[in-house]
Design a protein around this motif. Structure first.
Motif, PDB file in Angstrom:
ATOM      1  N   ARG A   1       0.736  -1.263   0.012  1.00  7.65           N
ATOM      2  CA  ARG A   1      -0.142   0.028   0.011  1.00  7.65           C
ATOM      3  C   ARG A   1       1.010   1.091  -0.034  1.00  7.65           C
TER       4      ARG A   1
ATOM      5  N   GLY B   1      -0.926   5.392   4.243  1.00  6.61           N
ATOM      6  CA  GLY B   1      -2.403   4.761   4.039  1.00  6.61           C
ATOM      7  C   GLY B   1      -2.903   4.015   4.969  1.00  6.61           C
ATOM      8  N   GLY B   2      -3.942   3.872   5.542  1.00  9.27           N
ATOM      9  CA  GLY B   2      -4.379   2.967   6.483  1.00  9.27           C
ATOM     10  C   GLY B   2      -4.412   1.383   5.968  1.00  9.27           C
ATOM     11  N   ASP B   3      -4.194   0.619   6.947  1.00  5.68           N
ATOM     12  CA  ASP B   3      -4.394  -0.614   6.552  1.00  5.68           C
ATOM     13  C   ASP B   3      -5.874  -0.907   6.688  1.00  5.68           C
ATOM     14  N   VAL B   4      -6.449  -1.894   5.607  1.00  5.02           N
ATOM     15  CA  VAL B   4      -7.781  -2.077   5.378  1.00  5.02           C
ATOM     16  C   VAL B   4      -8.015  -3.678   5.919  1.00  5.02           C
TER      17      VAL B   4
ATOM     18  N   GLN C   1      -5.611  -6.955  12.239  1.00  2.19           N
ATOM     19  CA  GLN C   1      -4.139  -7.343  12.669  1.00  2.19           C
ATOM     20  C   GLN C   1      -4.550  -8.907  12.629  1.00  2.19           C
TER      21      GLN C   1
END
Length: 177
Positions: A64, A68-71, A74
């Motif tokens: 990514r 950017g934020g993780d989609v 965890q």
């Protein structure tokens, strides 16, 4: 409590059965996030939207953009199966040629329980680096299902993707969580 499984797949014939594996993992209580090497993503191109619907998450195959934020949630456990000799050896050497391999390289340092099951033929498995890579990953704490009790390499040209023992990967992931 929902457990999250990152299921990573490299380009080997058993990936054509991955939808059933996702369903089996979900039946075991896993929230499955599917990651593919770029070649595997190409092989499954026509199935990606259906796999996203099945998992409820984007299917990922690339890094990514920074910031950017993780989609994905965890991971509780990572399973890399099928893993090719190329991805296995890169991982053991700490190389990150693809996003899934980069995640598992980092996963060792993060101490995320990880399971791997190669899908290599006898000719590839005979290369000395494969055994070194398996040994190094096991030493690092990765459960590698290779040989007795895992994937037993077949002769070159005699693939048997329908016989790939996916259940062993899911069993090991269950034990690791």
């Amino acid at each position: 409590m929902t457990r999250t499984l990152y299921l990573f797949c490299a380009a080997a014939p058993p990936i054509f059965h991955v939808a059933g594996v996702v369903e089996d993992a979900q039946a075991r209580g896993w929230d499955v996030c599917l990651g593919l090497t770029p070649t595997a993503a190409g092989w499954l191109e026509d199935s990606l939207s259906g796999l996203e619907t099945l998992t409820g998450h984007p299917v990922r195959s690339a890094y990514r953009m920074p910031g950017g934020g993780d989609v994905w949630p965890q991971a509780d456990v990572i399973a890399f199966a099928p893993i090719t000799a190329n991805s296995l050896n890169a991982w053991a050497l700490g190389l990150t040629p693809s996003w899934p391999v980069g995640v598992v390289v980092e996963g060792i340092g993060k101490r995320i329980p990880t399971v791997a099951m190669p899908c290599v033929n006898q000719a590839l498995a005979a290369h000395p680096q494969v055994d070194r890579s398996v040994a190094m990953l096991r030493e690092a704490g990765v459960t590698v299902l290779h040989g007795a009790g895992g994937w037993v390499p077949n002769p070159s040209g005699q693939g048997r993707p329908a016989e790939y023992p996916w259940h062993l990967v899911l069993d090991a992931a269950d034990r690791a969580s």
